[in-house]
Design a protein around this motif. Structure first.
Motif, PDB file in Angstrom:
ATOM      1  N   GLN A  75       0.815  -1.211   0.000  1.00 32.66           N
ATOM      2  CA  GLN A  75       0.000   0.000   0.000  1.00 32.66           C
ATOM      3  C   GLN A  75       0.851   1.266   0.000  1.00 32.66           C
ATOM      4  O   GLN A  75       0.463   2.286  -0.573  1.00 32.66           O
ATOM      5  CB  GLN A  75      -0.935   0.000   1.217  1.00 32.66           C
ATOM      6  N   LEU A  76       2.017   1.214   0.637  1.00 35.46           N
ATOM      7  CA  LEU A  76       2.912   2.384   0.688  1.00 35.46           C
ATOM      8  C   LEU A  76       3.852   2.446  -0.508  1.00 35.46           C
ATOM      9  O   LEU A  76       4.622   3.404  -0.643  1.00 35.46           O
ATOM     10  CB  LEU A  76       3.730   2.362   1.989  1.00 35.46           C
ATOM     11  N   GLY A  77       3.805   1.423  -1.363  1.00 36.03           N
ATOM     12  CA  GLY A  77       4.653   1.413  -2.544  1.00 36.03           C
ATOM     13  C   GLY A  77       6.124   1.220  -2.238  1.00 36.03           C
ATOM     14  O   GLY A  77       6.991   1.725  -2.962  1.00 36.03           O
ATOM     15  N   LEU A  78       6.430   0.482  -1.165  1.00 33.80           N
ATOM     16  CA  LEU A  78       7.814   0.251  -0.764  1.00 33.80           C
ATOM     17  C   LEU A  78       8.364  -1.002  -1.435  1.00 33.80           C
ATOM     18  O   LEU A  78       7.664  -2.014  -1.562  1.00 33.80           O
ATOM     19  CB  LEU A  78       7.910   0.095   0.755  1.00 33.80           C
ATOM     20  N   LYS A  79       9.629  -0.959  -1.858  1.00 32.78           N
ATOM     21  CA  LYS A  79      10.252  -2.144  -2.439  1.00 32.78           C
ATOM     22  C   LYS A  79      10.462  -3.221  -1.377  1.00 32.78           C
ATOM     23  O   LYS A  79      10.395  -4.414  -1.662  1.00 32.78           O
ATOM     24  CB  LYS A  79      11.579  -1.766  -3.092  1.00 32.78           C
ATOM     25  N   GLN A  80      10.771  -2.776  -0.174  1.00 31.02           N
ATOM     26  CA  GLN A  80      10.939  -3.715   0.930  1.00 31.02           C
ATOM     27  C   GLN A  80      10.542  -3.044   2.241  1.00 31.02           C
ATOM     28  O   GLN A  80      10.544  -1.820   2.340  1.00 31.02           O
ATOM     29  CB  GLN A  80      12.370  -4.229   1.018  1.00 31.02           C
ATOM     30  N   LEU A  81      10.198  -3.853   3.213  1.00 29.07           N
ATOM     31  CA  LEU A  81       9.836  -3.340   4.531  1.00 29.07           C
ATOM     32  C   LEU A  81      10.515  -4.218   5.582  1.00 29.07           C
ATOM     33  O   LEU A  81      10.052  -5.327   5.870  1.00 29.07           O
ATOM     34  CB  LEU A  81       8.319  -3.357   4.727  1.00 29.07           C
ATOM     35  N   PRO A  82      11.631  -3.755   6.138  1.00 26.31           N
ATOM     36  CA  PRO A  82      12.303  -4.545   7.174  1.00 26.31           C
ATOM     37  C   PRO A  82      11.411  -4.698   8.406  1.00 26.31           C
ATOM     38  O   PRO A  82      10.651  -3.797   8.755  1.00 26.31           O
ATOM     39  CB  PRO A  82      13.551  -3.721   7.520  1.00 26.31           C
ATOM     40  N   VAL A  83      11.514  -5.858   9.052  1.00 26.34           N
ATOM     41  CA  VAL A  83      10.717  -6.148  10.252  1.00 26.34           C
ATOM     42  C   VAL A  83      11.644  -6.560  11.381  1.00 26.34           C
ATOM     43  O   VAL A  83      12.569  -7.359  11.179  1.00 26.34           O
ATOM     44  CB  VAL A  83       9.695  -7.269   9.974  1.00 26.34           C
ATOM     45  N   ARG A  84      11.406  -5.986  12.564  1.00 28.11           N
ATOM     46  CA  ARG A  84      12.140  -6.375  13.758  1.00 28.11           C
ATOM     47  C   ARG A  84      11.156  -6.752  14.837  1.00 28.11           C
ATOM     48  O   ARG A  84       9.996  -6.324  14.824  1.00 28.11           O
ATOM     49  CB  ARG A  84      13.043  -5.235  14.253  1.00 28.11           C
ATOM     50  N   TYR A  85      11.612  -7.548  15.808  1.00 26.46           N
ATOM     51  CA  TYR A  85      10.748  -8.011  16.890  1.00 26.46           C
ATOM     52  C   TYR A  85      11.180  -7.421  18.228  1.00 26.46           C
ATOM     53  O   TYR A  85      12.368  -7.133  18.444  1.00 26.46           O
ATOM     54  CB  TYR A  85      10.789  -9.538  16.990  1.00 26.46           C
ATOM     55  N   LYS A  86      10.197  -7.278  19.116  1.00 25.53           N
ATOM     56  CA  LYS A  86      10.477  -6.820  20.481  1.00 25.53           C
ATOM     57  C   LYS A  86       9.616  -7.615  21.447  1.00 25.53           C
ATOM     58  O   LYS A  86       8.387  -7.664  21.309  1.00 25.53           O
ATOM     59  CB  LYS A  86      10.186  -5.323  20.638  1.00 25.53           C
ATOM     60  N   LEU A  87      10.234  -8.238  22.431  1.00 21.70           N
ATOM     61  CA  LEU A  87       9.521  -9.048  23.424  1.00 21.70           C
ATOM     62  C   LEU A  87       8.835  -8.148  24.449  1.00 21.70           C
ATOM     63  O   LEU A  87       9.445  -7.219  24.978  1.00 21.70           O
ATOM     64  CB  LEU A  87      10.504  -9.983  24.129  1.00 21.70           C
ATOM     65  N   VAL A  88       7.561  -8.443  24.726  1.00 18.86           N
ATOM     66  CA  VAL A  88       6.811  -7.715  25.752  1.00 18.86           C
ATOM     67  C   VAL A  88       6.085  -8.722  26.635  1.00 18.86           C
ATOM     68  O   VAL A  88       5.999  -9.906  26.319  1.00 18.86           O
ATOM     69  CB  VAL A  88       5.774  -6.735  25.134  1.00 18.86           C
ATOM     70  N   ASN A  89       5.551  -8.237  27.760  1.00 22.28           N
ATOM     71  CA  ASN A  89       4.714  -9.087  28.605  1.00 22.28           C
ATOM     72  C   ASN A  89       3.410  -8.343  28.912  1.00 22.28           C
ATOM     73  O   ASN A  89       3.174  -7.251  28.388  1.00 22.28           O
ATOM     74  CB  ASN A  89       5.457  -9.508  29.880  1.00 22.28           C
ATOM     75  N   SER A  90       2.585  -8.916  29.767  1.00 18.84           N
ATOM     76  CA  SER A  90       1.282  -8.319  30.041  1.00 18.84           C
ATOM     77  C   SER A  90       1.394  -6.946  30.696  1.00 18.84           C
ATOM     78  O   SER A  90       0.491  -6.118  30.574  1.00 18.84           O
ATOM     79  CB  SER A  90       0.456  -9.251  30.937  1.00 18.84           C
TER      80      SER A  90
END
Length: 297
Positions: A75-90
């Motif tokens: 939708q944003l017309g990006l060639k790529q979209l890097p993804v990173r993760y972050k651990l959370v709790n309640s």
């Protein structure tokens, strides 16, 4: 003002309206700059969000987030979209999203009016009910049966809040205990450190199914709450929310969301290759016929 002057003023206004792009929100702006989309995940919120044997985030909500990320990229017309993760709790999940430490929370968070004051939610991916896990030899069936007993709940969850409310309003004299994560609550029941554990029914079923001896425990009682679980995102970026909402609706319309549900709730995808054998609840099936972020619960 004559017609020529009026036309000139209108033309000038139109030029500036077209030449000046709409102000992008903080998430949309950073994605357009090529920065990573940060997905918050849980450690042991089965089957929605947990870490596997290789310490990688997996689960139904994590898979949904990845598909949403791909649609947002398109939708944003990006060639790529890097993804990173972050651990959370309640305890940390809401503040992590509110303060932009993560962009989407891929877990089992309930959309409530109180939480909507701090963060936003997209279309629900599950509708749960809070119930109680007890030992197999327990005679408890509802909240009233825990008078004078110990009931544990995970900190900052709606189930725990419901138990505290009932305990206070009805003077039940329940000894309410709190834990940081769901597996600890189950462990306390097994070790007789608590008499019951209140949590979303599907989370209880998943935890129960993956115990060494599930026959030692059971889930009891009528539903105590209605819990629309949804991906959480920042409240201050309406453009990003619109992208995410449309992505979720697309996944539901194309039945990709249904396929993911089938994988995680009816196939052996849990640790130990365990299957929940849990068909889609009628309430979720009906809600998805007209998917919306507006929840009537």
């Amino acid at each position: 003002m004559n017609k020529c002057a009026l036309f000139a003023a209108f033309a000038g206004s139109l030029f500036w309206a077209l030449a000046t792009p709409a102000q992008a929100g903080p998430v949309t702006e950073k994605l357009l700059k090529g920065e990573a989309l940060i997905l918050a995940h849980r450690e042991a919120s089965l089957p929605f969000s947990f870490v596997d044997e290789s310490k990688q985030p997996v689960g139904y909500a994590v898979d949904l987030c990845m598909k949403v990320a791909e649609i947002v990229r398109q939708q944003l017309g990006l060639k790529q979209l890097p993804v990173r993760y972050k651990l959370v709790n309640s305890t940390t999940r809401i503040e992590t999203i509110r303060s932009h430490q993560a962009d989407l929370e891929c877990g089992s968070t309930t959309n409530t009016p109180e939480r909507r004051q701090l963060v936003a939610f997209t279309v629900p991916h599950y509708i749960a009910s809070a119930r109680i896990l007890v030992r197999a030899d327990s005679t408890a069936q509802d909240m009233f049966d825990f008078s004078g007993k110990r009931l544990v709940g995970t900190r900052n969850t709606t189930g725990l809040a419901r138990a505290k409310q009932a305990n206070q309003q009805q003077a039940l004299r329940i000894n309410i205990l709190e834990v940081v994560d769901d597996p600890k609550g189950v462990e306390m029941v097994e070790k007789k450190e608590a008499d019951g554990f209140i949590m979303d029914d599907i989370v209880l079923q998943a935890l129960l199914a993956t115990r060494p001896d599930p026959s030692q425990l059971k889930v009891v009682g009528k539903p105590l709450t209605v819990e629309p679980l949804a991906i959480m995102l920042p409240k201050d970026d309406p453009e990003f929310k619109k992208l995410v909402d449309e992505a979720m609706k697309q996944l539901i319309r194309t039945r990709e969301a249904h396929a993911l549900y089938h994988q995680w709730f009816t196939q052996p995808k849990l640790p130990g290759h365990v299957s929940l054998a849990w068909p889609m609840p009628a309430m979720l099936r009906e809600f998805w016929k007209h998917p919306s972020d507006m929840v009537p619960f």
